[in-house]
Design a protein around this motif. Structure first.
Motif, PDB file in Angstrom:
ATOM      1  N   THR A 152       0.841  -1.191   0.000  1.00 42.43           N
ATOM      2  CA  THR A 152       0.000   0.000   0.000  1.00 42.43           C
ATOM      3  C   THR A 152       0.882   1.248   0.000  1.00 42.43           C
ATOM      4  OG1 THR A 152      -0.068   0.074   2.413  1.00 42.43           O
ATOM      5  CG2 THR A 152      -1.824  -1.178   1.310  1.00 42.43           C
ATOM      6  N   ILE A 153       0.260   2.391  -0.227  1.00 40.20           N
ATOM      7  CA  ILE A 153       0.978   3.662  -0.120  1.00 40.20           C
ATOM      8  C   ILE A 153       0.921   4.064   1.351  1.00 40.20           C
ATOM      9  CG2 ILE A 153       1.098   6.072  -0.836  1.00 40.20           C
ATOM     10  CD1 ILE A 153      -0.500   5.252  -3.352  1.00 40.20           C
ATOM     11  N   PRO A 154       2.045   4.096   2.038  1.00 41.44           N
ATOM     12  CA  PRO A 154       2.011   4.401   3.475  1.00 41.44           C
ATOM     13  C   PRO A 154       1.724   5.877   3.744  1.00 41.44           C
ATOM     14  CG  PRO A 154       4.273   4.199   2.735  1.00 41.44           C
ATOM     15  CD  PRO A 154       3.404   3.843   1.556  1.00 41.44           C
ATOM     16  N   ASP A 155       1.012   6.149   4.826  1.00 40.93           N
ATOM     17  CA  ASP A 155       0.746   7.536   5.230  1.00 40.93           C
ATOM     18  C   ASP A 155       2.048   8.303   5.464  1.00 40.93           C
ATOM     19  OD1 ASP A 155      -1.999   7.269   5.111  1.00 40.93           O
ATOM     20  OD2 ASP A 155      -2.208   6.810   7.246  1.00 40.93           O
ATOM     21  N   GLU A 156       3.101   7.595   5.813  1.00 39.29           N
ATOM     22  CA  GLU A 156       4.384   8.245   6.095  1.00 39.29           C
ATOM     23  C   GLU A 156       4.961   8.978   4.891  1.00 39.29           C
ATOM     24  OE1 GLU A 156       3.552   5.321   9.154  1.00 39.29           O
ATOM     25  OE2 GLU A 156       3.587   5.119   6.976  1.00 39.29           O
ATOM     26  N   ILE A 157       4.462   8.685   3.693  1.00 37.91           N
ATOM     27  CA  ILE A 157       4.938   9.401   2.512  1.00 37.91           C
ATOM     28  C   ILE A 157       4.677  10.903   2.653  1.00 37.91           C
ATOM     29  CG2 ILE A 157       2.845   9.239   1.076  1.00 37.91           C
ATOM     30  CD1 ILE A 157       4.825   8.550  -1.269  1.00 37.91           C
ATOM     31  N   CYS A 158       3.672  11.248   3.422  1.00 39.36           N
ATOM     32  CA  CYS A 158       3.306  12.650   3.610  1.00 39.36           C
ATOM     33  C   CYS A 158       4.285  13.395   4.520  1.00 39.36           C
ATOM     34  CB  CYS A 158       1.890  12.753   4.143  1.00 39.36           C
ATOM     35  SG  CYS A 158       0.691  12.054   2.982  1.00 39.36           S
ATOM     36  N   SER A 193       7.254  16.553   3.114  1.00 38.59           N
ATOM     37  CA  SER A 193       6.398  17.680   2.742  1.00 38.59           C
ATOM     38  C   SER A 193       6.942  18.525   1.596  1.00 38.59           C
ATOM     39  CB  SER A 193       6.150  18.569   3.961  1.00 38.59           C
ATOM     40  OG  SER A 193       7.388  19.043   4.472  1.00 38.59           O
ATOM     41  N   SER A 194       8.212  18.391   1.260  1.00 43.63           N
ATOM     42  CA  SER A 194       8.789  19.172   0.165  1.00 43.63           C
ATOM     43  C   SER A 194       8.779  18.439  -1.173  1.00 43.63           C
ATOM     44  CB  SER A 194      10.230  19.569   0.499  1.00 43.63           C
ATOM     45  OG  SER A 194      10.262  20.390   1.637  1.00 43.63           O
ATOM     46  N   LEU A 195       8.230  17.219  -1.210  1.00 44.11           N
ATOM     47  CA  LEU A 195       8.199  16.461  -2.456  1.00 44.11           C
ATOM     48  C   LEU A 195       7.455  17.228  -3.544  1.00 44.11           C
ATOM     49  CD1 LEU A 195       7.428  12.710  -1.639  1.00 44.11           C
ATOM     50  CD2 LEU A 195       9.537  13.683  -2.525  1.00 44.11           C
ATOM     51  N   GLU A 196       8.041  17.237  -4.733  1.00 43.39           N
ATOM     52  CA  GLU A 196       7.389  17.851  -5.877  1.00 43.39           C
ATOM     53  C   GLU A 196       6.812  16.798  -6.811  1.00 43.39           C
ATOM     54  OE1 GLU A 196      10.206  20.511  -7.681  1.00 43.39           O
ATOM     55  OE2 GLU A 196      10.232  21.823  -5.934  1.00 43.39           O
ATOM     56  N   GLU A 197       7.304  15.567  -6.722  1.00 38.47           N
ATOM     57  CA  GLU A 197       6.808  14.502  -7.586  1.00 38.47           C
ATOM     58  C   GLU A 197       6.735  13.196  -6.823  1.00 38.47           C
ATOM     59  OE1 GLU A 197       7.835  12.162 -11.754  1.00 38.47           O
ATOM     60  OE2 GLU A 197       8.786  14.088 -11.333  1.00 38.47           O
ATOM     61  N   ILE A 198       5.647  12.481  -7.053  1.00 36.56           N
ATOM     62  CA  ILE A 198       5.487  11.112  -6.554  1.00 36.56           C
ATOM     63  C   ILE A 198       5.202  10.242  -7.761  1.00 36.56           C
ATOM     64  CG2 ILE A 198       4.044   9.542  -5.217  1.00 36.56           C
ATOM     65  CD1 ILE A 198       3.535  11.814  -3.256  1.00 36.56           C
ATOM     66  N   ASN A 199       6.062   9.258  -7.995  1.00 35.88           N
ATOM     67  CA  ASN A 199       5.858   8.309  -9.084  1.00 35.88           C
ATOM     68  C   ASN A 199       5.944   6.901  -8.516  1.00 35.88           C
ATOM     69  OD1 ASN A 199       5.751   6.758 -11.359  1.00 35.88           O
ATOM     70  ND2 ASN A 199       7.387   7.818 -12.445  1.00 35.88           N
ATOM     71  N   LEU A 200       4.789   6.291  -8.368  1.00 32.67           N
ATOM     72  CA  LEU A 200       4.695   4.916  -7.871  1.00 32.67           C
ATOM     73  C   LEU A 200       3.953   4.048  -8.882  1.00 32.67           C
ATOM     74  CD1 LEU A 200       3.799   5.692  -4.139  1.00 32.67           C
ATOM     75  CD2 LEU A 200       6.006   4.933  -5.035  1.00 32.67           C
ATOM     76  N   SER A 201       4.080   4.374 -10.158  1.00 29.30           N
ATOM     77  CA  SER A 201       3.375   3.648 -11.208  1.00 29.30           C
ATOM     78  C   SER A 201       3.866   2.214 -11.325  1.00 29.30           C
ATOM     79  CB  SER A 201       3.580   4.350 -12.554  1.00 29.30           C
ATOM     80  OG  SER A 201       3.000   5.633 -12.523  1.00 29.30           O
ATOM     81  N   ASN A 202       2.936   1.343 -11.714  1.00 28.71           N
ATOM     82  CA  ASN A 202       3.238  -0.060 -12.035  1.00 28.71           C
ATOM     83  C   ASN A 202       3.961  -0.804 -10.919  1.00 28.71           C
ATOM     84  OD1 ASN A 202       2.144   0.199 -14.731  1.00 28.71           O
ATOM     85  ND2 ASN A 202       3.953   1.437 -15.165  1.00 28.71           N
ATOM     86  N   ASN A 203       3.407  -0.732  -9.726  1.00 34.32           N
ATOM     87  CA  ASN A 203       4.003  -1.392  -8.568  1.00 34.32           C
ATOM     88  C   ASN A 203       3.078  -2.373  -7.857  1.00 34.32           C
ATOM     89  OD1 ASN A 203       6.807  -0.474  -7.905  1.00 34.32           O
ATOM     90  ND2 ASN A 203       5.842   1.512  -8.211  1.00 34.32           N
ATOM     91  N   GLN A 204       1.943  -2.693  -8.431  1.00 39.80           N
ATOM     92  CA  GLN A 204       0.981  -3.612  -7.821  1.00 39.80           C
ATOM     93  C   GLN A 204       0.498  -3.119  -6.452  1.00 39.80           C
ATOM     94  OE1 GLN A 204       2.929  -7.453  -7.886  1.00 39.80           O
ATOM     95  NE2 GLN A 204       2.424  -7.764 -10.031  1.00 39.80           N
ATOM     96  N   LEU A 223       0.411   7.514 -10.293  1.00 37.24           N
ATOM     97  CA  LEU A 223       0.069   6.283  -9.580  1.00 37.24           C
ATOM     98  C   LEU A 223      -0.586   5.278 -10.519  1.00 37.24           C
ATOM     99  CD1 LEU A 223      -1.452   7.899  -6.338  1.00 37.24           C
ATOM    100  CD2 LEU A 223       0.875   7.043  -6.678  1.00 37.24           C
ATOM    101  N   SER A 224      -0.342   5.392 -11.803  1.00 36.82           N
ATOM    102  CA  SER A 224      -1.000   4.538 -12.794  1.00 36.82           C
ATOM    103  C   SER A 224      -0.503   3.095 -12.723  1.00 36.82           C
ATOM    104  CB  SER A 224      -0.776   5.097 -14.198  1.00 36.82           C
ATOM    105  OG  SER A 224       0.607   5.115 -14.502  1.00 36.82           O
ATOM    106  N   ARG A 267       0.258  17.860 -13.058  1.00 34.41           N
ATOM    107  CA  ARG A 267      -0.055  16.603 -13.731  1.00 34.41           C
ATOM    108  C   ARG A 267      -0.459  15.552 -12.701  1.00 34.41           C
ATOM    109  NH1 ARG A 267       1.576  16.200 -18.849  1.00 34.41           N
ATOM    110  NH2 ARG A 267       1.816  13.948 -18.773  1.00 34.41           N
ATOM    111  N   ILE A 268      -1.531  14.831 -13.028  1.00 35.30           N
ATOM    112  CA  ILE A 268      -1.924  13.709 -12.184  1.00 35.30           C
ATOM    113  C   ILE A 268      -2.406  12.562 -13.076  1.00 35.30           C
ATOM    114  CG2 ILE A 268      -4.202  14.723 -11.737  1.00 35.30           C
ATOM    115  CD1 ILE A 268      -4.011  13.278  -8.958  1.00 35.30           C
ATOM    116  N   ASN A 269      -1.727  11.426 -12.951  1.00 37.73           N
ATOM    117  CA  ASN A 269      -2.041  10.260 -13.755  1.00 37.73           C
ATOM    118  C   ASN A 269      -2.438   9.119 -12.825  1.00 37.73           C
ATOM    119  OD1 ASN A 269      -2.157   8.042 -15.441  1.00 37.73           O
ATOM    120  ND2 ASN A 269      -0.343   8.593 -16.598  1.00 37.73           N
ATOM    121  N   LEU A 270      -3.713   8.780 -12.853  1.00 34.17           N
ATOM    122  CA  LEU A 270      -4.263   7.704 -12.016  1.00 34.17           C
ATOM    123  C   LEU A 270      -4.838   6.587 -12.875  1.00 34.17           C
ATOM    124  CD1 LEU A 270      -6.102   9.985  -9.416  1.00 34.17           C
ATOM    125  CD2 LEU A 270      -3.803   9.032  -9.270  1.00 34.17           C
ATOM    126  N   GLU A 271      -4.373   6.477 -14.119  1.00 31.71           N
ATOM    127  CA  GLU A 271      -4.885   5.487 -15.066  1.00 31.71           C
ATOM    128  C   GLU A 271      -4.704   4.061 -14.575  1.00 31.71           C
ATOM    129  OE1 GLU A 271      -2.744   5.996 -18.731  1.00 31.71           O
ATOM    130  OE2 GLU A 271      -3.581   7.989 -19.088  1.00 31.71           O
TER     131      GLU A 271
END
Length: 130
Positions: free
Chosen positions: A3-9, A12-23, A43-44, A64-68
């Motif tokens: 899962t995407i952990p809440d700790e990712i938040c 706070s200075s992140l400009e990009e999150i790319n977790l695509s194709n990770n099941q 997060l596609s 940009r937001i890709n949730l495909e």
């Protein structure tokens, strides 16, 4: 699988999150809507479920937001909520895709208030119109 952990938040200075194709499974953490530096969310190609977090498209720097290709359900109405409605007309959002999900309802007319929006892909969902 995970899962995407809440700790990712905590980043706070992140400009990009790319977790695509990770099941990845589960939902998008609500705390993502507090990450005001985010410009790009990808997060596609996962198995994410649930509804999109309230105010997700209201992030002030989001371009940009890709949730495909996930399994999101519900409508888009809450995701387009802004804390300050006057900021909607100045949103830098250029690309929004939720192609290949299970979203439903009507397409919100508020998309017309995103002046920089160049790509809006809502295909392969369960939207309906008048």
């Amino acid at each position: 699988v995970g899962t995407i952990p809440d700790e990712i938040c905590l980043f706070s200075s992140l400009e990009e999150i790319n977790l695509s194709n990770n099941q990845l499974e589960g939902s998008i953490p609500e705390c993502l809507t507090t990450m005001t530096s985010l410009e790009n969310i990808r997060l596609s190609g996962n198995m994410l479920t649930g509804t999109l977090p309230t105010g997700l498209l209201g992030l002030p720097n989001l371009r940009r937001i890709n949730l495909e290709n996930n399994e999101f359900t519900g409508s888009l109405d809450n995701a387009i909520t802004f804390d300050d409605e006057s900021k909607m007309g100045s949103s830098p959002l250029q690309f929004f895709s939720v192609k290949q999900n299970e979203l439903e309802g009507t397409v919100p007319s508020t998309f017309a208030n995103f002046p920089s929006l160049e790509t809006l892909d809502l295909s392969e969902n369960k939207f309906e119109g008048d």
